[in-house]
Design a protein around this motif. Structure first.
Motif, PDB file in Angstrom:
ATOM      1  N   VAL A   5     211.642 115.420  65.007  1.00 38.84           N
ATOM      2  CA  VAL A   5     211.795 114.055  64.549  1.00 38.84           C
ATOM      3  C   VAL A   5     210.436 113.220  64.580  1.00 38.84           C
ATOM      4  O   VAL A   5     209.965 113.137  66.014  1.00 38.84           O
ATOM      5  CB  VAL A   5     212.850 113.326  65.311  1.00 38.84           C
ATOM      6  N   GLY A   7     208.668 109.463  64.848  1.00 35.54           N
ATOM      7  CA  GLY A   7     209.027 108.291  64.819  1.00 35.54           C
ATOM      8  C   GLY A   7     207.484 107.761  64.632  1.00 35.54           C
ATOM      9  O   GLY A   7     207.081 107.657  63.425  1.00 35.54           O
ATOM     10  N   GLY A   8     206.685 107.299  65.389  1.00 36.36           N
ATOM     11  CA  GLY A   8     205.356 106.618  65.251  1.00 36.36           C
ATOM     12  C   GLY A   8     204.390 108.009  65.295  1.00 36.36           C
ATOM     13  O   GLY A   8     203.153 107.452  65.018  1.00 36.36           O
ATOM     14  N   GLY A   9     204.535 108.904  65.841  1.00 33.26           N
ATOM     15  CA  GLY A   9     203.809 110.228  65.523  1.00 33.26           C
ATOM     16  C   GLY A   9     202.675 110.030  66.890  1.00 33.26           C
ATOM     17  O   GLY A   9     201.651 110.844  66.822  1.00 33.26           O
ATOM     18  N   THR A  67     201.195  99.836  75.731  1.00 33.73           N
ATOM     19  CA  THR A  67     200.026  99.085  75.907  1.00 33.73           C
ATOM     20  C   THR A  67     198.876  99.204  74.786  1.00 33.73           C
ATOM     21  O   THR A  67     197.909  98.842  74.869  1.00 33.73           O
ATOM     22  CB  THR A  67     199.288  99.397  77.277  1.00 33.73           C
ATOM     23  N   ILE A  82     206.581 102.084  79.182  1.00 30.44           N
ATOM     24  CA  ILE A  82     205.897 101.300  80.227  1.00 30.44           C
ATOM     25  C   ILE A  82     204.925 100.451  79.650  1.00 30.44           C
ATOM     26  O   ILE A  82     204.159 101.035  78.735  1.00 30.44           O
ATOM     27  CB  ILE A  82     205.432 102.228  81.216  1.00 30.44           C
ATOM     28  N   TYR A 341     205.949 111.541  84.059  1.00 34.69           N
ATOM     29  CA  TYR A 341     206.489 110.678  83.067  1.00 34.69           C
ATOM     30  C   TYR A 341     206.434 111.495  81.751  1.00 34.69           C
ATOM     31  O   TYR A 341     205.423 111.602  81.118  1.00 34.69           O
ATOM     32  CB  TYR A 341     205.609 109.357  83.120  1.00 34.69           C
TER      33      TYR A 341
HETATM   34  C1  LIG Z   1     197.616 106.355  72.368  1.00 32.03           C
HETATM   35  C2  LIG Z   1     198.733 106.436  73.045  1.00 32.03           C
HETATM   36  C3  LIG Z   1     198.986 105.330  74.056  1.00 32.03           C
HETATM   37  C4  LIG Z   1     200.228 105.170  74.746  1.00 32.03           C
HETATM   38  N1  LIG Z   1     200.561 104.100  75.644  1.00 32.03           N
HETATM   39  C5  LIG Z   1     201.794 104.193  76.123  1.00 32.03           C
HETATM   40  C6  LIG Z   1     202.339 103.283  76.855  1.00 32.03           C
HETATM   41  O1  LIG Z   1     201.564 102.213  77.205  1.00 32.03           O
HETATM   42  N2  LIG Z   1     203.399 103.033  77.562  1.00 32.03           N
HETATM   43  C7  LIG Z   1     204.391 104.333  77.299  1.00 32.03           C
HETATM   44  O2  LIG Z   1     205.308 104.230  77.805  1.00 32.03           O
HETATM   45  N3  LIG Z   1     203.909 105.287  76.614  1.00 32.03           N
HETATM   46  C8  LIG Z   1     202.845 105.405  75.920  1.00 32.03           C
HETATM   47  N4  LIG Z   1     202.396 106.356  75.136  1.00 32.03           N
HETATM   48  C9  LIG Z   1     203.300 107.555  75.297  1.00 32.03           C
HETATM   49  C10 LIG Z   1     204.613 107.393  74.143  1.00 32.03           C
HETATM   50  O3  LIG Z   1     205.404 106.499  74.431  1.00 32.03           O
HETATM   51  C11 LIG Z   1     204.847 108.620  73.556  1.00 32.03           C
HETATM   52  O4  LIG Z   1     203.812 109.556  73.258  1.00 32.03           O
HETATM   53  C12 LIG Z   1     205.953 108.628  72.639  1.00 32.03           C
HETATM   54  O5  LIG Z   1     206.791 109.583  72.552  1.00 32.03           O
HETATM   55  C13 LIG Z   1     205.287 108.102  71.252  1.00 32.03           C
HETATM   56  O6  LIG Z   1     206.462 107.794  70.619  1.00 32.03           O
HETATM   57  P1  LIG Z   1     206.180 107.985  68.791  1.00 32.03           P
HETATM   58  O7  LIG Z   1     207.419 107.510  68.117  1.00 32.03           O
HETATM   59  O8  LIG Z   1     204.984 107.243  68.385  1.00 32.03           O
HETATM   60  O9  LIG Z   1     205.927 109.468  68.807  1.00 32.03           O
HETATM   61  P2  LIG Z   1     206.474 110.854  67.803  1.00 32.03           P
HETATM   62  O10 LIG Z   1     205.435 111.858  68.020  1.00 32.03           O
HETATM   63  O11 LIG Z   1     206.767 110.374  66.590  1.00 32.03           O
HETATM   64  O12 LIG Z   1     207.589 111.144  68.648  1.00 32.03           O
HETATM   65  C14 LIG Z   1     207.565 111.541  70.007  1.00 32.03           C
HETATM   66  C15 LIG Z   1     208.863 112.159  70.668  1.00 32.03           C
HETATM   67  O13 LIG Z   1     210.119 111.191  70.288  1.00 32.03           O
HETATM   68  C16 LIG Z   1     211.101 111.652  69.368  1.00 32.03           C
HETATM   69  N5  LIG Z   1     211.265 110.646  68.531  1.00 32.03           N
HETATM   70  C17 LIG Z   1     210.552 109.481  68.046  1.00 32.03           C
HETATM   71  N6  LIG Z   1     211.224 108.806  67.409  1.00 32.03           N
HETATM   72  C18 LIG Z   1     212.525 109.110  67.448  1.00 32.03           C
HETATM   73  C19 LIG Z   1     213.803 108.410  67.111  1.00 32.03           C
HETATM   74  N7  LIG Z   1     213.667 107.357  66.054  1.00 32.03           N
HETATM   75  N8  LIG Z   1     214.927 109.265  67.194  1.00 32.03           N
HETATM   76  C20 LIG Z   1     214.709 110.439  68.016  1.00 32.03           C
HETATM   77  N9  LIG Z   1     213.754 110.845  68.423  1.00 32.03           N
HETATM   78  C21 LIG Z   1     212.498 110.406  68.273  1.00 32.03           C
HETATM   79  C22 LIG Z   1     210.234 112.848  68.738  1.00 32.03           C
HETATM   80  O14 LIG Z   1     211.115 113.662  68.152  1.00 32.03           O
HETATM   81  C23 LIG Z   1     209.309 113.445  69.886  1.00 32.03           C
HETATM   82  O15 LIG Z   1     210.192 114.248  70.523  1.00 32.03           O
HETATM   83  C24 LIG Z   1     201.093 106.382  74.665  1.00 32.03           C
HETATM   84  C25 LIG Z   1     200.873 107.384  73.621  1.00 32.03           C
HETATM   85  C26 LIG Z   1     199.426 107.403  73.084  1.00 32.03           C
HETATM   86  C27 LIG Z   1     199.212 108.379  72.246  1.00 32.03           C
END
Ligand SMILES: Cc1cc2nc3c(=O)[nH]c(=O)nc-3n(C[C@H](O)[C@H](O)[C@H](O)COP(=O)(O)OP(=O)(O)OC[C@H]3O[C@@H](n4cnc5c(N)ncnc54)[C@H](O)[C@@H]3O)c2cc1C
Length: 388
Positions: A5, A7-9, A67, A82, A341
């Protein structure tokens, strides 16, 4: 077939995608709507924090986000969340009112404190294990002008500054935060950066942060008043953008011991990539006062989240950078507790860290997983296998 899945990648482990399997891509589901009277927002599962912040800041409102503004609300929320507002308003999950979840059986369920209560407990920290969240509903708070910016010191002063940082963090009021990074400036200078912030009256924040900004001999100080929305984009460029190669490790500690400080600073002198960093997030205030049993996310005492952030541009260099990171991590690991975390870690070779991070709640989460996803369809995440 493997199913991801997206979400934001922004998953540092790359969980949002896979090779040869199915990707449920939420990229086009990004609408955000705000109810300024109830101070709530509904956001679709593929929205990014900048889209969320733009919609809520129009009304002078916000909730705890990450952040970095181009992270997805989906993964960040499901893993805990966080951010700058954690001391004042808790983790992102502490502000989650409800979520619409498509579970593995194809049913659409609205989970909240009154409906599908077990599912609601699990999705608040249990990651994407329990289904696809198509919509989140959040509590918002009035957040206008804040104090924020970086105080930068040369790496040569880092051990001394970190000992000061360790002593000052436990004295911070809820409205204040200082996170810390060992990093490399765009022109190649190794630095320690204190990410200083205050979410309250500016004059009050200036007073609280004065000793922090006065300590030692900083080479730069960018701390100033700004809107919360401006603060949210400050760290985006150049190292937090989409498209980089990433491999991260994370663990918590209640003590920044001298020995840990020494290992981290020595490690920062040998980054294999100038895009890599060592980050320390101090968690205190509202995030630390919630009952740890209330939901899957259980990081509920004042402590640091310590992260080694491996980042580089060229896929062909991955083995080199991952091996650098693992070597540094093995020197640090003994000074940290075994809890991670999960949003900040690649756990391909450390599945035991998932169990350790949920502690006593792990068995309950496995049972909830068995109820909603008995065949482990959603396993591209910090996986909780179904209980048998
Ligand atoms: C540059 C950077 C900065 C960050 N800063 C912070 C920060 O300040 N605080 C913090 O807490 N974390 C931070 N993170 C970590 C971030 O919270 C995780 O990487 C998070 O999983 C990213 O979510 P995403 O939806 O963008 O990622 P994705 O790669 O799309 O998904 C991450 C995981 O969540 C699942 N997922 C996503 N969306 C859904 C949905 N809608 N339903 C079900 N499953 C879903 C995916 O299957 C995957 O397992 C940061 C990461 C990066 C790369």
């Amino acid at each position: 077939m493997v199913t991801s899945v997206r979400g934001g990648g922004h998953s540092a482990a790359g969980y949002g995608v896979n090779d040869g399997g199915l990707v449920i891509d939420l990229t086009r589901m990004r609408a955000v709507s705000v109810d300024p009277i109830r101070r709530t927002a509904r956001a679709e599962g593929g929205a990014l924090w900048n889209e969320f912040d733009n919609a809520t800041q129009v009304h002078g409102l916000a909730t705890t986000g990450g952040t970095v503004s181009n992270t997805g609300i989906g993964g960040l929320t499901l893993g805990g969340g966080i951010g700058w507002l954690s001391g004042l308003y808790g983790a992102t999950v502490d502000n989650l009112i409800g979520a619409r979840v498509v579970t593995a059986d194809g049913e659409i369920r609205t989970a909240s404190s009154t409906e599908y209560v077990d599912l609601f407990l699990a999705i608040r920290g249990g990651g994407g294990n329990f289904g696809v969240v198509t919509e989140f509903e959040y509590q918002l708070h009035a957040v206008g002008e804040v104090l924020g910016g970086l105080v930068l010191h040369p790496l040569a002063a880092a051990k001394e500054v970190l000992r000061f940082y360790r002593d000052v963090c436990p004295t911070l009021p809820d409205a204040a935060e200082i996170n810390c990074g060992l990093l490399t400036s765009p022109d190649g200078m190794p630095l320690l950066g204190l990410m200083v912030g205050y979410n309250g009256p500016i004059a009050e924040g200036q007073k609280v942060m004065a000793p922090v900004r006065a300590f030692g001999r900083p080479v730069a100080d960018t701390v100033t008043a700004m809107s919360y929305g401006q603060r949210q984009v400050q760290l985006d460029e150049p190292n937090a953008v989409h498209g980089l190669q990433r491999y991260w490790r994370s663990a918590f500690t209640e003590q920044l011991s001298d020995a840990l400080i020494d290992v981290m600073v020595d490690g920062a002198g040998r980054f294999s990539s100038p895009m890599s960093a060592l980050l320390m997030f101090y968690l205190h205030g509202a995030i630390s006062r919630v009952d740890p049993a209330a939901m899957a996310f259980g990081v509920r005492k004042p402590q640091w989240d310590i992260d080694v952030i491996g980042q580089w541009a060229e896929p062909s260099e991955s083995a080199h950078h991952i091996s650098w990171l693992k070597e540094l991590w093995s020197a640090m690991e003994g000074h940290l507790n075994g809890s991670t975390y999960l949003n900040h870690a690649a756990l391909d070779d450390k599945p035991e860290a998932v169990r350790a991070s949920f502690g006593a709640k792990y068995a309950r989460l496995r049972n909830i997983k068995a109820k909603y996803d008995p065949d482990n369809l959603f396993r591209m995440n910090a996986n909780i296998p179904p209980g048998r």
